[in-house]
Write an enzyme that holds these catalytic residues in place. Structure first.
Site, mmCIF file in Angstrom:
data_model
loop_
_atom_site.group_PDB
_atom_site.id
_atom_site.type_symbol
_atom_site.label_atom_id
_atom_site.label_comp_id
_atom_site.label_asym_id
_atom_site.label_seq_id
_atom_site.Cartn_x
_atom_site.Cartn_y
_atom_site.Cartn_z
ATOM 1 N N GLY A 122 6.133 49.946 11.230
ATOM 2 C CA GLY A 122 6.747 50.581 10.058
ATOM 3 C C GLY A 122 6.182 50.005 8.764
ATOM 4 N N ARG A 158 11.057 49.106 2.023
ATOM 5 C CA ARG A 158 12.217 48.555 1.320
ATOM 6 C C ARG A 158 12.067 47.063 1.000
ATOM 7 N NH1 ARG A 158 16.372 51.096 5.624
ATOM 8 N NH2 ARG A 158 14.443 51.083 6.844
ATOM 9 N N GLN A 189 -0.020 52.652 16.437
ATOM 10 C CA GLN A 189 0.628 53.912 16.053
ATOM 11 C C GLN A 189 -0.139 54.405 14.825
ATOM 12 O OE1 GLN A 189 4.563 53.528 14.388
ATOM 13 N NE2 GLN A 189 5.056 55.697 14.736
ATOM 14 N N GLY A 238 7.981 57.450 12.779
ATOM 15 C CA GLY A 238 9.314 57.178 13.300
ATOM 16 C C GLY A 238 9.298 56.289 14.532
ATOM 17 N N ALA A 250 -3.157 -6.132 -9.722
ATOM 18 C CA ALA A 250 -2.552 -4.958 -10.372
ATOM 19 C C ALA A 250 -3.486 -4.369 -11.416
ATOM 20 C CB ALA A 250 -1.228 -5.359 -11.009
HETATM 21 C C1 UD1 Z 1 16.674 51.710 12.885
HETATM 22 C C2 UD1 Z 1 17.472 52.716 13.750
HETATM 23 C C3 UD1 Z 1 18.955 52.635 13.388
HETATM 24 C C4 UD1 Z 1 19.447 51.208 13.599
HETATM 25 C C5 UD1 Z 1 18.569 50.193 12.817
HETATM 26 C C6 UD1 Z 1 18.926 48.788 13.259
HETATM 27 C C7 UD1 Z 1 16.005 54.614 14.275
HETATM 28 C C8 UD1 Z 1 15.658 56.032 13.968
HETATM 29 N N1 UD1 Z 1 16.972 54.056 13.527
HETATM 30 O O1 UD1 Z 1 16.800 52.108 11.525
HETATM 31 O O2 UD1 Z 1 19.696 53.511 14.226
HETATM 32 O O3 UD1 Z 1 20.782 51.117 13.220
HETATM 33 O O4 UD1 Z 1 17.176 50.399 13.095
HETATM 34 O O5 UD1 Z 1 18.300 47.816 12.475
HETATM 35 O O6 UD1 Z 1 15.424 54.056 15.174
HETATM 36 N N2 UD1 Z 1 8.749 51.235 13.170
HETATM 37 C C9 UD1 Z 1 7.526 51.562 13.710
HETATM 38 N N3 UD1 Z 1 7.005 52.800 13.453
HETATM 39 C C10 UD1 Z 1 7.650 53.727 12.701
HETATM 40 C C11 UD1 Z 1 8.908 53.393 12.149
HETATM 41 C C12 UD1 Z 1 9.439 52.143 12.399
HETATM 42 O O7 UD1 Z 1 6.919 50.748 14.411
HETATM 43 O O8 UD1 Z 1 7.093 54.818 12.522
HETATM 44 C C13 UD1 Z 1 9.313 49.886 13.410
HETATM 45 C C14 UD1 Z 1 9.501 49.098 12.140
HETATM 46 O O9 UD1 Z 1 8.364 48.294 11.881
HETATM 47 C C15 UD1 Z 1 10.740 48.261 12.426
HETATM 48 C C16 UD1 Z 1 11.506 49.077 13.457
HETATM 49 O O10 UD1 Z 1 10.588 50.037 13.972
HETATM 50 O O11 UD1 Z 1 10.390 47.014 12.994
HETATM 51 C C17 UD1 Z 1 12.709 49.780 12.853
HETATM 52 O O12 UD1 Z 1 12.293 50.620 11.792
HETATM 53 P P1 UD1 Z 1 13.141 50.765 10.453
HETATM 54 O O13 UD1 Z 1 12.422 51.709 9.580
HETATM 55 O O14 UD1 Z 1 13.499 49.456 9.930
HETATM 56 O O15 UD1 Z 1 14.453 51.512 11.007
HETATM 57 P P2 UD1 Z 1 15.900 51.453 10.363
HETATM 58 O O16 UD1 Z 1 15.961 52.373 9.225
HETATM 59 O O17 UD1 Z 1 16.289 50.063 10.128
HETATM 60 MG MG MG Z 2 15.249 48.305 10.125
#
Ligand code: UD1
Ligand code: MG
Length: 445
Positions: free
Chosen positions: A12, A16, A72, A77, A406
């Site tokens: 991801g 944020r 990826q 997602g 010293a």
């Molecule tokens: C996600 C969950 C949410 C949960 C929360 C817990 C989903 C759709 N939502 O939301 O239900 O309550 O975590 O912390 O799963 N990542 C990838 N590839 C992507 C997107 C994300 O590898 O395309 C990885 C990110 O690097 C991260 C993890 O997946 O380590 C979670 O992604 P993040 O975007 O933080 O999801 P949340 O919005 O926190």
């Molecule tokens: Mg998260």
């Protein structure tokens, strides 16, 4: 027991965090979040361990090496990220544990519970780790039926007010039955408010296929997801509390635990006393009966039994401090060995040096180890006495038992047991001060 594979999602963007660094490389207790997870996962001895990264994440690959990575291509997602790891799982038929790289504090015990719940029967397609946080904020919500079976996970952005009122949340951790993972992930779409392939949608897909989905409920403390710097600080606080408790239970006294910052690999011996406001960076090993006085900063250092450090000491990487050494206030030590019983009590810089056993380094002594281009060594023999305010211009060797007067600037080696003084001759003029004052007073009138 069923074989286990682990998939850590780390691709991801982490937008944020408002950072140029990938989110999973942000550190908790001095260790990248993703590495905390790899450490925990290693305890399970999985048959396969895969980290999903984005194409530009060479720094994450380096951090997780030698773990296997899957790329990826685009962050579409969490479901899309799991799909990217499926080719790596070809031929693997056991259970797959999915972990999110931004949820670093999960424990081995909790993962064991997930694996056990998944293994209860073959129809259990997915086990989700839920938790009830104080503030459910933007976590996905777990929708369960009357008998506790999991029916769906609804992302916050897509949830109605009613569903947002549910306080059982998704931690992101899942155990998926390997027999179904390909079909479930293959059935995902991106028809939701974010236009992403949500991993969380596999629950509804599985339920529609008459498969079972379950929830294991875990502790908020270990399931906090880090999406921004506020949550990073919260995770750090939780980790620090845990590390401090472990240190105290193992026999160290922390006079004010809340002001001592430990690193993930800090190793403390027995009867160590740590005064307030002490910070440990990576790679510090402390022997028994060591006292670390207030306001000291220590990294990459070993401290022998009975050493006394600080207050206000700075020990930098490569400091090897033997037993019963005393390092006092405003002393900085870098890449130097201080042998048994040596003393550097006040206001000194000791860099690229060896200080022999029982040598005494006077206040204000500096090893001049750097000429702007290269670093040079200072070697001080056992039992040597270096007078206050000495500059030791490296490379230089002070023989055993030698005494340096010293205020000297030492550029040439000193023989064992010699006295070395480098100092201009002193002149003294009796009564001069009085004559001077008298003259000045007269001129003012
Ligand atoms: C996600 C969950 C949410 C949960 C929360 C817990 C989903 C759709 N939502 O939301 O239900 O309550 O975590 O912390 O799963 N990542 C990838 N590839 C992507 C997107 C994300 O590898 O395309 C990885 C990110 O690097 C991260 C993890 O997946 O380590 C979670 O992604 P993040 O975007 O933080 O999801 P949340 O919005 O926190
Ligand atoms: Mg998260």
């Amino acid at each position: 027991m069923t074989a286990i594979a682990t998939v850590i999602l780390a691709a991801g963007a982490g937008s944020r965090m408002k950072s140029s660094k990938p989110k999973v490389l942000h550190e908790i207790a001095g260790r990248a979040m993703v590495s905390h997870l790899l450490g925990t996962v290693a305890d399970l001895a999985p048959e396969k361990s895969i980290v999903v990264v984005a194409p530009n994440m060479d720094d994450v690959r380096r951090e997780v090496s030698p773990a296997e990575t899957a790329v990826q291509e685009e962050a579409l997602g969490t479901g899309h990220a799991v799909a990217a790891a499926l080719p790596n799982l070809a031929g693997f038929s056991g259970d797959i544990l999915i972990l999110y790289g931004d949820t670093p504090l999960i424990t081995r015990q909790t993962l064991d519970k997930m694996i056990a719940a998944r293994g209860e029967d073959d129809k259990t397609a997915v086990v989700v780790l839920g938790f009830v946080p104080d503030d459910p904020a933007e976590y996905g919500r777990l929708v369960t039926s009357g008998d506790g079976e999991l029916q769906a996970i609804v992302e916050f952005a897509d949830a109605s007010t009613e569903i947002r009122a549910v306080n059982l949340c998704n931690s992101g951790v899942m155990a998926i039955n390997g027999a179904y993972i390909k079909d479930l992930i293959g059935a995902l779409d991106n028809k939701n408010s974010k236009g992403e392939f949500y991993l969380t949608d596999i629950i509804e897909i599985a339920v529609a296929q008459n498969l079972n989905c379950k929830v294991v409920v875990g502790d908020e403390e270990e399931l906090l997801g880090v999406n921004n710097r506020m949550q990073l600080a919260q995770a750090e606080k939780i980790a620090q509390t845990l590390w401090r408790q472990r240190a105290m239970m193992a026999g160290a006294t922390l006079i004010d635990p809340d002001s001592v910052f430990l690193c993930h690999d800090t190793s403390l011996g027995q009867d160590v006393v740590i005064e307030p406001n002490v910070f440990f960076g990576p790679a510090v090993t402390v022997g028994n009966n060591v006292r670390i006085k207030a306001n000291s900063h220590i990294e990459g250092t070993t401290l022998g039994d009975g050493a006394q450090i600080g207050p206000f000491a700075r020990l930098r990487p490569g400091a090897k401090i033997a037993e019963d050494v005393k390092i006092g206030n405003f002393v900085e030590v870098k890449k130097s060995t201080l042998e048994k019983g040596a003393k550097v009590s006040h206001l000194s810089y000791i860099g690229d040096a060896r200080v022999g056993a029982d040598a005494n380094i006077g206040a204000g002594t500096i090893t001049c180890n750097y000429d702007g281009y290269d670093k040079f060594k200072t070697d001080i023999g056992a039992g040597a006495f270096i007078g206050s305010n000495t500059s030791l211009v490296a490379p230089v060797k002070i023989g055993e038992g030698a005494i340096v007067g010293a205020g000297s600037t030492v550029t040439r080696s000193v023989e064992a047991n010699a006295l070395m003084v480098e100092r201009a001759d002193e002149t003294q003029k009796s009564g001069w001060a009085n004559r001077f004052r008298k003259l000045k007073t007269k001129l003012k009138k």
